[in-house]
Write a protein that holds these residues in place. Structure first.
Motif, mmCIF file in Angstrom:
data_model
loop_
_atom_site.group_PDB
_atom_site.id
_atom_site.type_symbol
_atom_site.label_atom_id
_atom_site.label_comp_id
_atom_site.label_asym_id
_atom_site.label_seq_id
_atom_site.Cartn_x
_atom_site.Cartn_y
_atom_site.Cartn_z
ATOM 1 N N CYS A 323 0.814 -1.221 0.000
ATOM 2 C CA CYS A 323 0.000 0.000 0.000
ATOM 3 C C CYS A 323 0.849 1.274 0.000
ATOM 4 O O CYS A 323 0.440 2.300 -0.566
ATOM 5 C CB CYS A 323 -0.931 0.010 1.218
ATOM 6 N N SER A 324 2.013 1.194 0.602
ATOM 7 C CA SER A 324 2.821 2.409 0.730
ATOM 8 C C SER A 324 3.873 2.555 -0.367
ATOM 9 O O SER A 324 4.363 3.664 -0.608
ATOM 10 C CB SER A 324 3.527 2.420 2.097
ATOM 11 N N THR A 327 1.971 2.317 -6.275
ATOM 12 C CA THR A 327 0.835 3.209 -6.542
ATOM 13 C C THR A 327 -0.450 2.429 -6.804
ATOM 14 O O THR A 327 -1.538 2.825 -6.369
ATOM 15 C CB THR A 327 1.152 4.103 -7.757
ATOM 16 N N TYR A 328 -0.345 1.312 -7.500
ATOM 17 C CA TYR A 328 -1.525 0.511 -7.863
ATOM 18 C C TYR A 328 -2.336 0.102 -6.633
ATOM 19 O O TYR A 328 -3.570 0.026 -6.679
ATOM 20 C CB TYR A 328 -1.082 -0.722 -8.638
ATOM 21 N N GLU A 330 -2.475 1.721 -3.663
ATOM 22 C CA GLU A 330 -2.838 2.798 -2.740
ATOM 23 C C GLU A 330 -4.344 2.864 -2.502
ATOM 24 O O GLU A 330 -4.797 3.147 -1.390
ATOM 25 C CB GLU A 330 -2.332 4.141 -3.279
ATOM 26 N N LYS A 331 -5.137 2.590 -3.552
ATOM 27 C CA LYS A 331 -6.585 2.614 -3.412
ATOM 28 C C LYS A 331 -7.185 1.201 -3.499
ATOM 29 O O LYS A 331 -8.381 1.042 -3.696
ATOM 30 C CB LYS A 331 -7.204 3.503 -4.492
ATOM 31 N N ARG A 332 -6.327 0.223 -3.357
ATOM 32 C CA ARG A 332 -6.791 -1.172 -3.413
ATOM 33 C C ARG A 332 -6.279 -1.922 -2.181
ATOM 34 O O ARG A 332 -5.589 -2.927 -2.263
ATOM 35 C CB ARG A 332 -6.302 -1.841 -4.700
ATOM 36 N N THR A 333 -6.646 -1.408 -1.046
ATOM 37 C CA THR A 333 -6.173 -1.966 0.226
ATOM 38 C C THR A 333 -6.621 -3.416 0.414
ATOM 39 O O THR A 333 -5.860 -4.248 0.920
ATOM 40 C CB THR A 333 -6.672 -1.110 1.401
#
Length: 364
Positions: A323-324, A327-328, A330-333
């Protein structure tokens, strides 16, 4: 030295055996095959010993009596251990397998470079008695389907088969069948590749009673588990480990729903996790890694809890890094968390397989 050893495991089949042995002898004489017939019985109380003594006067019959063991598969192995021919054949004593097909199986194995030959009900030309009900047919088809991960033959459940003695000897030390399906055990562990199926008509017994019970069906499932672990090794162990892990989620949620009635939320969550972790430990100890179930339980339990904590840490670390750092994700936790779960489970599995439930530690 006989050319063929025919092993007939039997228990309470004296009436059938009295018809079977003369038929086998006649077939052997007509086809000029030099053979020995080895009857293995587990002290059945129907006079088989006296009957075999009489039959041996006109047939090449040897009797093996086992005093402290029961079971078709182990009886077959005992017969094969005692056999002297280079080709071994197995058939039932209940007259379901036609002795008249013996030469066809024998010459198919001898002349066609086959590893294994089956008297098959399910290839073209094969059939079963009309007296077979729909339930027996359905049961047989399900059992056959469940054997598909090991072989593509049409009738892997067959009890009428032949193989080379050397192939049996090569696999002798790793044979550990449970139940009745010794043919499948031999096909898998002897690593038979070229398997020929000869069509037969499978005749329903007219004397005696079937030995196929619910217990034997459970034994078949245990046998499949053993074969999965033999053929697929860590894939089989991991699949069982993952299924038990999923069952732990159900246990966790059920325990939490009950505990919330008596405990505050943080304590209830912690206790539910402990309960599911403990049930997973017991299931893995007795199912996935059953070979280690006799090792000291407390030491294993502490090791299992430690591996779960490390697995959880790698689960969290993987999720956070994805997640950190990418980039892919970041919104796909949730997707990152799913990958973390797989990584954590894999790490936990490796620790359990090679440290907590190690075969080496169990053996020592």
């Amino acid at each position: 030295m006989p050319q063929l050893s025919i092993i007939v495991p039997t228990y309470c089949e004296a009436e059938n055996l009295a018809n079977l042995i003369p038929r086998i002898t006649q077939v052997l004489n007509d086809s000029a095959i030099s053979a020995e017939i080895i009857v293995v019985h587990d002290q059945s109380p129907d006079g088989i010993a006296d009957l075999c003594q009489t039959l041996s006067q006109s047939s090449p019959l040897h009797l093996i009596t086992r005093e402290n063991e029961r079971g078709l598969s182990t009886a077959v192995i005992a017969g094969m251990d005692a056999a002297s021919a280079e080709i071994l054949m197995v058939m039932d004593a209940d007259l379901s397998h036609p002795p008249e097909t013996i030469p066809e199986l024998y010459f198919a194995l001898k002349n066609q470079q086959a590893d294994f030959v089956i008297g098959s009900r399910y290839v073209n030309g094969g059939s079963t008695d009309e007296t077979w009900g729909w339930f027996r047919k359905f049961n047989s088809k399900i059992a056959t389907w469940m054997a598909r991960p090991f072989t593509t033959v049409k009738d892997p459940m067959a009890g009428f088969f032949a193989l080379h003695r050397q192939d049996f000897l090569n696999a002798r030390e790793i044979l550990n069948p449970v139940g009745y399906k010794i043919g499948l055990e031999l096909m898998v562990k002897c690593r038979c590749r070229n398997i020929i199926e000869i069509p037969i008509h499978f005749t329903d017994r007219t004397q005696g009673s079937s030995k196929l019970s619910f217990k034997e069906q459970i034994n078949y499932l245990k046998h499949l588990k053993r074969l999965f672990e033999f053929k697929y090794r860590n894939y089989a162990y991991f699949a069982q480990f993952a299924v038990i892990g999923c069952s732990g989620v159900v246990v966790n949620l059920m325990a939490l729903s009950l505990l919330l009635n008596w405990l505050n939320r943080p304590v209830a969550i912690a206790v539910a996790i402990w309960i599911s972790m403990s049930t997973n430990f017991l299931l893995n100890r007795n199912i996935t890694f059953s070979y280690a179930r006799y090792a000291p339980i407390l030491k294993q339990y502490l090791g299992y809890c430690s591996s779960c904590l490390l697995g959880a840490f790698f689960n969290w670390l993987t999720t956070m890094v994805l997640c950190s750092s990418i980039t892919y994700f970041e919104k796909r936790t949730l997707l990152a968390a799913l990958i973390g779960i797989v990584v954590g489970m894999t790490f936990n599995f490796i620790l359990c397989r090679y440290f907590v439930f190690s075969k080496h530690k169990t053996a020592s």
